[in-house]
Design an enzyme around this catalytic site. Structure first.
Site, PDB file in Angstrom:
ATOM      1  N   GLY A 186      -0.322   2.570 -14.547  1.00  0.00           N
ATOM      2  CA  GLY A 186      -0.941   3.785 -14.016  1.00  0.00           C
ATOM      3  C   GLY A 186      -2.424   3.605 -13.745  1.00  0.00           C
ATOM      4  O   GLY A 186      -3.176   4.574 -13.679  1.00  0.00           O
ATOM      5  N   LEU A 187      -2.861   2.342 -13.586  1.00  0.00           N
ATOM      6  CA  LEU A 187      -4.276   2.070 -13.286  1.00  0.00           C
ATOM      7  C   LEU A 187      -4.435   1.541 -11.858  1.00  0.00           C
ATOM      8  O   LEU A 187      -5.363   0.821 -11.539  1.00  0.00           O
ATOM      9  CB  LEU A 187      -4.854   1.082 -14.309  1.00  0.00           C
ATOM     10  CG  LEU A 187      -4.794   1.562 -15.769  1.00  0.00           C
ATOM     11  CD1 LEU A 187      -5.218   0.459 -16.736  1.00  0.00           C
ATOM     12  CD2 LEU A 187      -5.665   2.808 -15.985  1.00  0.00           C
ATOM     13  N   SER A 188      -3.463   1.897 -11.016  1.00  0.00           N
ATOM     14  CA  SER A 188      -3.496   1.567  -9.587  1.00  0.00           C
ATOM     15  C   SER A 188      -3.359   0.087  -9.283  1.00  0.00           C
ATOM     16  O   SER A 188      -3.985  -0.425  -8.345  1.00  0.00           O
ATOM     17  CB  SER A 188      -4.777   2.100  -8.922  1.00  0.00           C
ATOM     18  OG  SER A 188      -4.742   3.478  -8.904  1.00  0.00           O
ATOM     19  N   SER A 218       2.221 -14.851  -7.295  1.00  0.00           N
ATOM     20  CA  SER A 218       1.501 -13.944  -8.190  1.00  0.00           C
ATOM     21  C   SER A 218       1.680 -14.411  -9.628  1.00  0.00           C
ATOM     22  O   SER A 218       2.766 -14.331 -10.184  1.00  0.00           O
ATOM     23  CB  SER A 218       2.036 -12.513  -8.037  1.00  0.00           C
ATOM     24  OG  SER A 218       1.598 -11.736  -9.144  1.00  0.00           O
ATOM     25  N   GLU A 269       2.793   2.553   0.447  1.00  0.00           N
ATOM     26  CA  GLU A 269       3.465   3.247  -0.680  1.00  0.00           C
ATOM     27  C   GLU A 269       4.500   4.237  -0.156  1.00  0.00           C
ATOM     28  O   GLU A 269       5.621   4.302  -0.660  1.00  0.00           O
ATOM     29  CB  GLU A 269       2.455   4.019  -1.542  1.00  0.00           C
ATOM     30  CG  GLU A 269       1.405   3.192  -2.238  1.00  0.00           C
ATOM     31  CD  GLU A 269       1.962   2.182  -3.231  1.00  0.00           C
ATOM     32  OE1 GLU A 269       3.042   2.416  -3.808  1.00  0.00           O
ATOM     33  OE2 GLU A 269       1.326   1.127  -3.406  1.00  0.00           O
ATOM     34  N   ASP A 287      -6.186   6.787  -5.300  1.00  0.00           N
ATOM     35  CA  ASP A 287      -6.328   5.422  -5.802  1.00  0.00           C
ATOM     36  C   ASP A 287      -7.076   4.557  -4.785  1.00  0.00           C
ATOM     37  O   ASP A 287      -8.021   3.837  -5.122  1.00  0.00           O
ATOM     38  CB  ASP A 287      -4.942   4.807  -6.059  1.00  0.00           C
ATOM     39  CG  ASP A 287      -4.050   5.729  -6.876  1.00  0.00           C
ATOM     40  OD1 ASP A 287      -4.586   6.685  -7.470  1.00  0.00           O
ATOM     41  OD2 ASP A 287      -2.827   5.510  -6.907  1.00  0.00           O
ATOM     42  N   SER A 324      -0.827  -1.262  -8.049  1.00  0.00           N
ATOM     43  CA  SER A 324      -0.123  -1.377  -6.784  1.00  0.00           C
ATOM     44  C   SER A 324      -1.111  -1.276  -5.606  1.00  0.00           C
ATOM     45  O   SER A 324      -1.110  -2.117  -4.697  1.00  0.00           O
ATOM     46  CB  SER A 324       0.924  -0.268  -6.728  1.00  0.00           C
ATOM     47  OG  SER A 324       1.574  -0.271  -5.533  1.00  0.00           O
TER      48      SER A 324
HETATM   49  C1  GLA Z   1      -0.899   8.702  -8.417  1.00  0.00           C
HETATM   50  C2  GLA Z   1      -0.993   8.788  -6.900  1.00  0.00           C
HETATM   51  C3  GLA Z   1      -2.296   9.497  -6.492  1.00  0.00           C
HETATM   52  C4  GLA Z   1      -2.483  10.824  -7.227  1.00  0.00           C
HETATM   53  C5  GLA Z   1      -2.238  10.658  -8.724  1.00  0.00           C
HETATM   54  C6  GLA Z   1      -2.256  11.962  -9.452  1.00  0.00           C
HETATM   55  O1  GLA Z   1      -1.885   7.861  -8.921  1.00  0.00           O
HETATM   56  O2  GLA Z   1      -0.972   7.495  -6.327  1.00  0.00           O
HETATM   57  O3  GLA Z   1      -2.324   9.675  -5.100  1.00  0.00           O
HETATM   58  O4  GLA Z   1      -1.684  11.823  -6.681  1.00  0.00           O
HETATM   59  O5  GLA Z   1      -0.996  10.000  -8.983  1.00  0.00           O
HETATM   60  O6  GLA Z   1      -3.527  12.495  -9.423  1.00  0.00           O
END
Ligand code: GLA
Length: 415
Positions: free
Chosen positions: A153-155, A95, A189, A201, A157
């Site tokens: 916090g933009l997913s 990565s 997760e 996400d 993962s």
């Molecule tokens: C994270 C979690 C989601 C959701 C948000 C809050 O992103 O992965 O499943 O619960 O927090 O909305």
């Protein structure tokens, strides 16, 4: 508003920092990943996977409560090139975004050993779960890089997990359904990283369509694609630079409180409750009442927000975003000083809407701004933020992108 990716802030820098700002078309990143794959493994890849991140526009901490949310996939990506390995029993993965590499032994479709570290646990978890569901996990060489900021916090993962799972499925000839892919990523997760997350996400990343946000009902898993053609408006992600610990206890605690609150209200989930039912239950302890009030109110806000977006009513949509932030701060208790300051400074600067997005406890806010005022609003937020915290937040202008997709070696899109 200029089409710059850093809006009124750091300007263009060379190297990784600048790469993280790149948005839009992922073809440049694809070309780089392809080149790096050849340099590393000595042969061209057999396929590429492009996977977007997501920003949640409204509806947080509602997914695991069977409620509503409205995320969109964004034009910041994880790109992954893959080829079958020659050694027979290993996944070799590099990565560039993480500056890390790992080798995982796979026997009979199962990882035989996964050394420590959350990243490797992810990879091991994907192999293990795919193996358990009957996929013969092949030996694979993988190289990835990203314009999606990691851990903001933009997913990132979920995007990494889905990109790798897509490559493994392609290589083994297994066609996973969207629901299987979502479930696999959620289980990784929960079971290998310790985050009991919902499916917000993963659903956004798998089901997104270009130019649209998704109105998702986690009660019955219905998805509506809502066109986002608001020509005089822009979406800005504002990264507080405070890295959140999603795996920490607070997330799991909120989820457990929601489940308990639903039981107190005699409902299967808070998403199915009405404000009337909440008002009738006078004896509920304060903390549970607040959690329930957030989820029930937030679901109503998501519905109203979707209507406002459809009607092109920026003001109404923005107002609901502020209300959502305040509810997450006061009733759900997942905000923090940095996110609250961004919200306040945004309102003072005249932004129609600003709210924290995702789990909270750090991470990002999302702002809805008029095209012509965007740069000024961002600059005012940056100044207020800097005088409070001694550094500037990072701004990313984002646009609604489509979901995960696969390509052959000559970048022809695969069905
Ligand atoms: C994270 C979690 C989601 C959701 C948000 C809050 O992103 O992965 O499943 O619960 O927090 O909305």
């Amino acid at each position: 508003m200029p089409d710059a990716e850093t809006v009124g802030t750091e300007g263009a820098k060379k190297g990784a920092a600048a790469d993280a700002m790149m948005g839009g078309d992922p073809s440049e990143l694809c070309a780089r990943v392809r080149r790096r794959f050849v340099a590393r493994f000595g042969s061209p890849p057999e396929g590429l996977v492009v996977c977007p991140g997501r920003v949640n526009l409204i509806g947080d901490h509602t997914d695991y409560a069977g409620g509503l949310a409205m995320p969109m996939a964004i034009d910041r990506h994880v790109v992954l090139a893959w080829g079958r390995g020659t050694t027979g029993d290993t996944i070799e993965i590099v990565s560039d975004a993480l500056g890390a590499a790992a080798r995982i032994a796979v026997s009979d479709g199962m990882p035989a050993a996964a050394d420590a570290g959350p990243w490797v646990r992810h990879v091991g978890g994907i192999c293990l779960l795919l193996g358990k569901s009957g996929v013969c996990v092949p030996s694979l060489r993988v190289l990835s890089d990203a314009t999606l900021p990691i851990g903001a916090g933009l997913s990132s993962s979920a995007a990494h997990t889905i990109a790798l799972a897509t490559a493994l499925c392609r290589a083994s000839g297994y066609r996973a359904t969207p629901s299987e892919m979502i479930e696999l990523s959620r289980r990784v997760e929960a079971e290998f990283v310790g985050v009991p997350c919902g499916e917000l996400d993963q659903t956004a990343i798998v089901h997104a369509r270009a130019g649209c946000a998704l109105l998702i009902d986690f009660g019955d898993h219905r998805i509506e694609h809502v066109p986002m053609a608001m020509h005089d408006a822009a979406w800005i992600v504002i990264d507080s630079r405070q890295r959140r610990m999603l795996a920490n206890e607070a997330y799991g605690e909120r989820r457990a409180q929601c489940e308990q609150a639903a039981r107190m209200l005699g409902a299967a989930a808070l998403g199915a409750c009405t404000p009337v039912r909440l008002a009738r239950s006078e004896k509920m302890p304060d903390a549970f009442r607040r959690r329930a009030r957030h989820v029930i109110g937030e679901c109503a806000r998501v519905r109203a927000f979707a209507e406002a977006i459809r009607a092109g009513d920026l003001e109404a949509a923005g107002r609901l975003m502020y209300e959502s932030h305040d509810s997450l701060r006061d009733d759900f208790a997942v905000s923090c000083d940095r996110l609250d300051l961004i919200r306040e400074a945004g309102e003072e600067a005249g932004a129609p809407g600003v709210r924290l997005t995702g789990a909270g406890f750090g991470g990002c806010c999302v702002a809805l701004v008029p095209e012509q005022d965007g740069a000024r609003i961002c600059e005012e937020i940056a100044r207020a933020f800097e005088s409070a915290f001694g550094e500037r937040p990072r701004f990313l202008r984002v646009r609604p992108d489509e979901g995960v997709r696969s390509f052959d070696p000559s970048m022809r899109r695969l069905p």
